[in-house]
Design an enzyme around this catalytic site. Structure first.
Site, PDB file in Angstrom:
ATOM      1  N   PRO A  89      51.129 -55.229  83.545  1.00  0.00           N
ATOM      2  CA  PRO A  89      52.271 -55.031  82.410  1.00  0.00           C
ATOM      3  C   PRO A  89      51.697 -54.889  81.121  1.00  0.00           C
ATOM      4  CG  PRO A  89      52.961 -57.079  83.618  1.00  0.00           C
ATOM      5  CD  PRO A  89      51.241 -56.774  83.991  1.00  0.00           C
ATOM      6  N   ARG A 154      48.501 -36.940  96.129  1.00  0.00           N
ATOM      7  CA  ARG A 154      49.485 -35.578  96.256  1.00  0.00           C
ATOM      8  C   ARG A 154      48.865 -34.670  95.668  1.00  0.00           C
ATOM      9  NH1 ARG A 154      53.262 -34.643  92.465  1.00  0.00           N
ATOM     10  NH2 ARG A 154      54.813 -33.769  93.836  1.00  0.00           N
TER      11      ARG A 154
HETATM   12  N1  4FD Z   1      54.048 -52.780  85.213  1.00  0.00           N
HETATM   13  C1  4FD Z   1      52.528 -54.236  86.669  1.00  0.00           C
HETATM   14  C2  4FD Z   1      51.365 -54.337  87.319  1.00  0.00           C
HETATM   15  C3  4FD Z   1      51.060 -55.623  87.771  1.00  0.00           C
HETATM   16  C4  4FD Z   1      52.344 -56.410  87.832  1.00  0.00           C
HETATM   17  C5  4FD Z   1      50.112 -58.974  87.418  1.00  0.00           C
HETATM   18  C6  4FD Z   1      49.080 -59.752  85.367  1.00  0.00           C
HETATM   19  C7  4FD Z   1      50.727 -59.687  86.527  1.00  0.00           C
HETATM   20  C8  4FD Z   1      53.745 -55.361  86.655  1.00  0.00           C
HETATM   21  C9  4FD Z   1      48.290 -58.604  85.980  1.00  0.00           C
HETATM   22  C10 4FD Z   1      50.166 -60.072  85.330  1.00  0.00           C
HETATM   23  C11 4FD Z   1      48.992 -58.376  87.159  1.00  0.00           C
HETATM   24  C12 4FD Z   1      52.939 -52.911  85.871  1.00  0.00           C
HETATM   25  C13 4FD Z   1      50.763 -58.392  88.983  1.00  0.00           C
HETATM   26  N2  4FD Z   1      53.449 -56.295  87.333  1.00  0.00           N
HETATM   27  N3  4FD Z   1      52.149 -57.724  88.481  1.00  0.00           N
HETATM   28  O1  4FD Z   1      52.212 -52.080  86.181  1.00  0.00           O
END
Ligand code: 4FD
Length: 263
Positions: A89, A154
């Site tokens: 995130p 794709r």
């Molecule tokens: N919004 C995303 C990617 C992974 C995720 C995670 C740190 C949590 C959302 C690293 C904290 C990875 C995204 C796993 N959630 N969760 O792209």
């Protein structure tokens, strides 16, 4: 193109990549997806990949060593340098522009975190780019990896047929896609816009561009402000906005008949 995915849940990633256009791209050997499980690079009885967070608080952090060994094995199996992407995130937002650039690389790797993520030192030394698929939290990076594989897969040459051509996609011109209609021409829910039945290809292209511009203007003004419009597009958008304004006016003046189940 080859995509290596480092994940505690290889089945999830493989199954996401096995269906539809991207599954077919793999069968045609336009795309190769390989998975690497950090648990296979542990030596203790419990195959430990995570530990508690220094500083305290809830949640576990993925440890350096299993991931370092996994990435080393993945890189050893590659003839060329691999561009390693961490899904989180905190990453830069994934866009169609970034997808198009990644699709041109011969090889990328996707690192999927679980728990609270990965030890920052591993990221600093092994990761080239941190990407986010959107402003929300998932329980792991696997669905983010699946999104990258799909969007990039794709676009491989030969993955899409003419009917699916990527030039017509939303965002390929910086705009949202126009509305689409199919059989039947008349339905209780409404009729197909007449211009689409006219056979006048220039008029149809104009209508579609106008709809794309209008939708982008009303739904995603942020996209439109990044987009340099030529004179034709400006004129089409002005037309759309005038129609939009008069429709709004009509809606306010004569509220549509309130049909209910009692009618
Ligand atoms: N919004 C995303 C990617 C992974 C995720 C995670 C740190 C949590 C959302 C690293 C904290 C990875 C995204 C796993 N959630 N969760 O792209």
């Amino acid at each position: 193109m080859r995509i290596d995915v480092v994940t505690l849940f290889p089945d999830v990633v493989r199954q996401c990549a096995a269906v539809g256009v991207v599954g077919r791209a793999q069968q045609r050997e336009l795309l190769q997806v390989e998975t690497w499980n950090p648990r296979d690079f542990t030596f203790d009885r419990h195959r430990t990949v995570d530990a508690t967070s220094y500083g305290g608080g809830p949640g576990m952090v993925m440890m350096i060593e299993p991931l370092r060994r996994t990435l080393a094995a993945m890189r050893e199996a590659a003839a060329e340098p691999v561009h390693v992407i961490y899904l989180s995130p905190q990453g830069a937002r994934l866009t169609q522009g970034r997808v198009e650039a990644l699709a041109k690389l011969p090889r990328i790797a996707l690192l999927c975190g679980r728990y609270e993520g990965v030890d920052e030192r591993l990221l600093a030394h092994e990761v080239d780019e941190e990407l986010s698929i959107g402003d929300y939290v998932l329980s792991g990076g696997e669905l983010g990896a699946a999104v990258v594989i799909d969007a990039v897969g794709r676009l491989q040459d030969g993955a899409l047929n003419d009917a699916q051509s990527a030039e017509q996609d939303s965002f390929s011109n910086g705009l949202l896609d126009c509305p689409h209609y199919t059989k039947p021409v008349h339905d209780a829910l409404g009729s197909v816009p007449e211009v689409l039945l006219s056979g006048d290809h220039a008029a149809i292209a104009r209508w579609r561009l106008k709809q794309s511009l209008g939708r982008t203007w009303s739904r995603r003004p942020d996209l439109l402000s990044q987009c340099a419009l030529d004179m034709t597009s400006r004129a089409l958008l002005d037309e759309f906005r005038r129609e939009h304004a008069s429709q709004e006016q009509a809606r306010k003046e004569l509220p549509r008949s309130n049909k209910t189940v009692d009618d």
